[in-house]
Write an enzyme that holds these catalytic residues in place. Structure first.
Site, PDB file in Angstrom:
ATOM      1  N   GLY A 292       0.796  -1.222   0.000  1.00  0.00           N
ATOM      2  CA  GLY A 292       0.000   0.000   0.000  1.00  0.00           C
ATOM      3  C   GLY A 292       0.823   1.264   0.000  1.00  0.00           C
ATOM      4  O   GLY A 292       0.275   2.366  -0.135  1.00  0.00           O
ATOM      5  N   ILE A 407      13.700  -4.045  -1.829  1.00  0.00           N
ATOM      6  CA  ILE A 407      13.939  -2.625  -2.103  1.00  0.00           C
ATOM      7  C   ILE A 407      14.899  -2.088  -1.055  1.00  0.00           C
ATOM      8  O   ILE A 407      14.609  -2.115   0.143  1.00  0.00           O
ATOM      9  CB  ILE A 407      12.627  -1.814  -2.059  1.00  0.00           C
ATOM     10  CG1 ILE A 407      11.579  -2.423  -2.978  1.00  0.00           C
ATOM     11  CG2 ILE A 407      12.892  -0.353  -2.391  1.00  0.00           C
ATOM     12  CD1 ILE A 407      11.968  -2.450  -4.428  1.00  0.00           C
ATOM     13  N   LYS A 411      20.898   5.158   1.263  1.00  0.00           N
ATOM     14  CA  LYS A 411      21.266   5.458   2.657  1.00  0.00           C
ATOM     15  C   LYS A 411      21.918   4.261   3.345  1.00  0.00           C
ATOM     16  O   LYS A 411      22.460   4.394   4.449  1.00  0.00           O
ATOM     17  CB  LYS A 411      20.041   5.939   3.433  1.00  0.00           C
ATOM     18  CG  LYS A 411      19.536   7.292   2.943  1.00  0.00           C
ATOM     19  CD  LYS A 411      18.233   7.698   3.614  1.00  0.00           C
ATOM     20  CE  LYS A 411      17.791   9.073   3.136  1.00  0.00           C
ATOM     21  NZ  LYS A 411      17.521   9.136   1.695  1.00  0.00           N
ATOM     22  N   LYS A 423      18.971  -1.019   6.751  1.00  0.00           N
ATOM     23  CA  LYS A 423      18.811  -1.468   5.370  1.00  0.00           C
ATOM     24  C   LYS A 423      20.094  -2.122   4.854  1.00  0.00           C
ATOM     25  O   LYS A 423      20.034  -3.037   4.019  1.00  0.00           O
ATOM     26  CB  LYS A 423      18.410  -0.286   4.472  1.00  0.00           C
ATOM     27  CG  LYS A 423      17.028   0.268   4.762  1.00  0.00           C
ATOM     28  CD  LYS A 423      15.912  -0.746   4.562  1.00  0.00           C
ATOM     29  CE  LYS A 423      15.546  -0.902   3.102  1.00  0.00           C
ATOM     30  NZ  LYS A 423      14.377  -1.808   2.928  1.00  0.00           N
ATOM     31  N   VAL A 449      12.749   9.036  -4.236  1.00  0.00           N
ATOM     32  CA  VAL A 449      11.770   9.029  -5.313  1.00  0.00           C
ATOM     33  C   VAL A 449      10.861  10.242  -5.160  1.00  0.00           C
ATOM     34  O   VAL A 449      10.432  10.581  -4.062  1.00  0.00           O
ATOM     35  CB  VAL A 449      10.943   7.724  -5.339  1.00  0.00           C
ATOM     36  CG1 VAL A 449      11.770   6.586  -5.874  1.00  0.00           C
ATOM     37  CG2 VAL A 449      10.390   7.376  -3.970  1.00  0.00           C
ATOM     38  N   SER A 452       7.066  10.547  -3.179  1.00  0.00           N
ATOM     39  CA  SER A 452       6.722   9.451  -2.274  1.00  0.00           C
ATOM     40  C   SER A 452       6.313  10.019  -0.921  1.00  0.00           C
ATOM     41  O   SER A 452       6.576  11.178  -0.593  1.00  0.00           O
ATOM     42  CB  SER A 452       7.916   8.513  -2.102  1.00  0.00           C
ATOM     43  OG  SER A 452       8.986   9.185  -1.456  1.00  0.00           O
ATOM     44  N   THR A 473      17.293  22.019   5.064  1.00  0.00           N
ATOM     45  CA  THR A 473      18.110  21.746   6.248  1.00  0.00           C
ATOM     46  C   THR A 473      19.543  22.266   6.132  1.00  0.00           C
ATOM     47  O   THR A 473      20.170  22.572   7.137  1.00  0.00           O
ATOM     48  CB  THR A 473      18.140  20.234   6.553  1.00  0.00           C
ATOM     49  OG1 THR A 473      18.664  19.541   5.408  1.00  0.00           O
ATOM     50  CG2 THR A 473      16.743  19.719   6.859  1.00  0.00           C
ATOM     51  N   ARG A 541      19.150  17.543  10.229  1.00  0.00           N
ATOM     52  CA  ARG A 541      18.401  16.778  11.212  1.00  0.00           C
ATOM     53  C   ARG A 541      19.240  15.593  11.701  1.00  0.00           C
ATOM     54  O   ARG A 541      20.223  15.218  11.057  1.00  0.00           O
ATOM     55  CB  ARG A 541      17.092  16.284  10.592  1.00  0.00           C
ATOM     56  CG  ARG A 541      16.152  17.396  10.157  1.00  0.00           C
ATOM     57  CD  ARG A 541      14.982  16.857   9.356  1.00  0.00           C
ATOM     58  NE  ARG A 541      15.416  16.215   8.127  1.00  0.00           N
ATOM     59  CZ  ARG A 541      14.596  15.607   7.275  1.00  0.00           C
ATOM     60  NH1 ARG A 541      13.304  15.567   7.530  1.00  0.00           N
ATOM     61  NH2 ARG A 541      15.060  15.043   6.176  1.00  0.00           N
ATOM     62  N   GLU A 544      21.047  12.883   9.352  1.00  0.00           N
ATOM     63  CA  GLU A 544      21.018  13.336   7.963  1.00  0.00           C
ATOM     64  C   GLU A 544      22.426  13.597   7.448  1.00  0.00           C
ATOM     65  O   GLU A 544      23.251  14.204   8.122  1.00  0.00           O
ATOM     66  CB  GLU A 544      20.177  14.608   7.851  1.00  0.00           C
ATOM     67  CG  GLU A 544      19.868  15.016   6.435  1.00  0.00           C
ATOM     68  CD  GLU A 544      18.855  16.142   6.378  1.00  0.00           C
ATOM     69  OE1 GLU A 544      18.053  16.153   5.438  1.00  0.00           O
ATOM     70  OE2 GLU A 544      18.860  17.022   7.273  1.00  0.00           O
TER      71      GLU A 544
END
Length: 628
Positions: A292, A407, A411, A423, A449, A452, A473, A541, A544
């Protein structure tokens, strides 16, 4: 005016015109209204007038002449009028002959011609003379002035659409086209005033409020170049989508959309090997976790087009799963679709599904992905991303899944946040398990993307709508971007190429400076950065990084037959060692502190560094380069 005129008003007008046509026919035939013949035939006509009128109105009604929107009338509607008038007069002649009420034969011919002129003329006056527009000219509300880029068929249709939708209060005033042979020509009353080099001058001269790019055949590179010029005008920018987006080939006001950042990037359409993709999806049972979400739902859309035997959508969020379920049911009525709710953390639920459904292919898109949120909730990132993936990967091996496509994200490369680090662990699970299973496990790694959930583009758009400020930022932060459909096409293509163990890396094009992105979006909205809409730098942040990478140093890279897909070689295949490390991590989830958890992740992912350390080095290196 046409919208306000009711069906009854048209009928009343036709009653008058039908009878007027016969009276004029007698007048033309006998030259005068006071001649003996004229005075002899008129009473005879009046005795039959009610029958003639009712028959003609009934036939006009049958031919939908009281339902048609006449300001959009075309040759089809004209032929419809001719058919209705000829048939109605034929019926009238038959009726009069049956009653032995005969008029001179020339009367029937003249009446038919007058019917065409009066009945047809009334209706086509709405199109030919733009009656509604004449009334609109007295409206005191000022219209938007529109400049159209492109002097082809699409431009002509766009001009007509604007004129047909007077409620938009928009007036095309100038056309731009690079073809010098068209300069000075007029299309639907609008002059071609020059080429793209004249855009700025024309926008000022004609006080243009909005620019519509109407070149559906143009390449994305051309569109991007034109947008770069248009951004300097401070006009609102809109675009008619390319032919590949105009599925039904029809141009309408509804199809014209705002120019978005994907148009600015100028990336050409992805070419995929449909045969290769179909071979592993068509007639197969395919499961999409996180089906979803932004990526997951697009995966479902594109997979559905390849004719799977069954498509299983698995998601914990019932609302988003329900939305994509309804969309796919509308679009693919014959699709064998199943939507299942659950979490990848729940191994028992996953086993129940894989045991019963026996999917052939799994696309794993379920993950926590928001960097700042995961910095505040690292346990949740570890539970969901690492152990959820481990659950699914192990069960895929157990139940004989043929292909497992995960996927991943840029990062994961030299991560500076817990989301990226988890990940990277997922990639390690995939690569190490592949060496010990008949299932082909692969990961596909790409950057941000566009559009998104949670991405910077929707945030910027909302901030612009609210009048700013637009928040960035850091002035130097850069990111790679790709559209959702583009990324998903490449993910599916990479899955077709997979032999197992690869990390596929997508060509993301040139990196984009987020500050430039913010300024572009402000200009595309018709405003001037830091004049109409302020930009505020808020500071990096937690977690980041100033820039993202797509490749670890030790991975190397090799080409594939697709020019936008590359392969990083496997760097970790010791499955048993990884499981021991994950056992230690799982124990810390129950009893350890947050600091101990982070340190254990750093043991598993040696390239995981604090973002302050990485960003500080980047800034220092940048300052040294500037000094040199």
């Amino acid at each position: 005016m046409e919208n306000k005129m009711s069906k009854m008003k048209f009928i009343l007008a036709d009653i008058i015109l039908i009878n007027l046509a016969y009276i004029l026919a007698f007048y033309i035939r006998f030259d005068t209204m006071i001649s003996r013949q004229f005075l002899a035939y008129i009473p005879k006509y009046l005795e039959n007038a009610i029958y003639i009128t009712l028959m003609k109105v009934a036939i006009f009604y049958y031919f939908d002449m009281y339902k048609t929107m006449w300001k959009y009338a075309s040759i089809t509607e004209l032929l419809n009028i001719v058919a209705a008038v000829v048939l109605s007069n034929t019926v009238v002649i038959s009726f009069l002959f049956a009653r032995q009420e005969n008029f001179p034969r020339s009367i029937y011919v003249i009446a038919t011609l007058l019917d065409l002129a009066l009945i047809g003329g009334l209706r086509f006056s709405f199109r030919t003379f733009k009656i509604d527009e004449l009334f609109n000219k007295f409206d005191s509300v000022e219209k938007k002035k529109i400049m159209i880029i492109g002097a082809g068929d699409a431009a002509a249709l766009v001009i007509r659409e604007f004129r047909n939708h007077v409620q938009l209060r928009s007036e095309p005033v100038a056309i731009i086209d690079d073809n010098k042979n068209k300069h000075g020509k007029i299309i639907n009353g609008v002059k071609v005033v020059g080429g793209r080099e004249d855009i700025l001058e024309a926008a000022e001269k004609y006080n243009v409020d909005e620019i519509v790019i109407a070149i559906p055949s143009a390449s994305r590179k051309d569109i991007s170049d034109i947008i770069e010029i248009c951004k300097q005008t401070r006009c609102k920018l809109k675009i008619l989508p390319g032919y590949y987006e105009l599925i039904d080939g029809k141009v309408s006001i509804k199809k014209i959309r705002d120019v978005d950042i994907s148009d600015v990037l100028g990336r050409e359409e992805i070419k995929t090997d449909l045969g290769q993709i179909s071979s592993y999806i068509a007639n197969k049972s395919v499961m999409v976790t996180g089906g979803g979400g932004s990526i997951g739902s697009e995966l479902c859309r594109q997979i559905a087009a390849y004719g799977p035997k069954e498509l299983i959508i698995f998601d914990i969020y019932e609302n988003s799963a329900y939305d994509i379920q309804n969309e796919l049911k509308r679009t693919y009525s014959n699709l064998n679709l199943k939507v299942l709710i659950g979490s990848i953390r729940d191994k028992d639920r996953l086993e129940e599904i894989l045991k019963e459904e026996k999917p052939d292919v799994i696309f794993h898109a379920a993950a926590h992905k928001h960097v700042p949120l995961m910095e505040d909730s690292p346990k949740e990132a570890i539970k969901n991303n690492i152990f959820g993936t481990l659950n699914l990967a192990q069960l895929s091996d157990k139940y004989g899944v043929e292909k497992f496509v995960m996927i991943s994200t840029d990062k994961a490369v030299n991560p500076t946040n817990i989301m990226g680090a988890t990940k990277r662990v997922c990639e390690m699970i995939i690569q190490s398990l592949n060496a010990n299973s008949s299932t082909e496990y692969v990961a596909v790694r790409f950057g941000n993307v566009l559009g998104s959930n949670g991405s910077v583009i929707p945030l910027f758009k909302k901030q612009i709508e609210e009048g700013g400020p637009v928040t960035v930022t850091h002035e130097d932060i850069i990111r790679y971007f790709m559209t959702i459909p583009e990324a998903v096409q490449l993910v599916i293509q990479a899955g077709a190429m997979a032999n197992g163990g690869e990390i596929f890396i997508l060509d993301m094009g040139e990196p984009v400076k987020i500050m430039d992105l913010a300024k572009d979006l402000i200009r595309l909205s018709g405003f001037e950065p830091d004049v109409d809409i302020p930009i505020k730098v808020t500071g990096l942040r937690p977690g980041e990084k100033l820039y993202e990478e797509l490749l670890l140093d030790e991975e190397g890279i090799s080409n594939t037959k697709h020019d936008k897909i590359f392969i990083g070689k496997p760097t970790f295949t010791d499955y048993s060692l990884l499981l021991k490390s994950l056992d230690n991590l799982e124990a810390l989830l129950k009893d350890g502190t947050q600091e101990e958890l982070i340190n254990q992740v750093k043991v598993i992912v040696p390239t995981y560094k604090d973002n302050e350390e990485v960003n500080g080095k980047i800034i220092r290196d940048s300052e040294k380069s500037a000094c040199n």
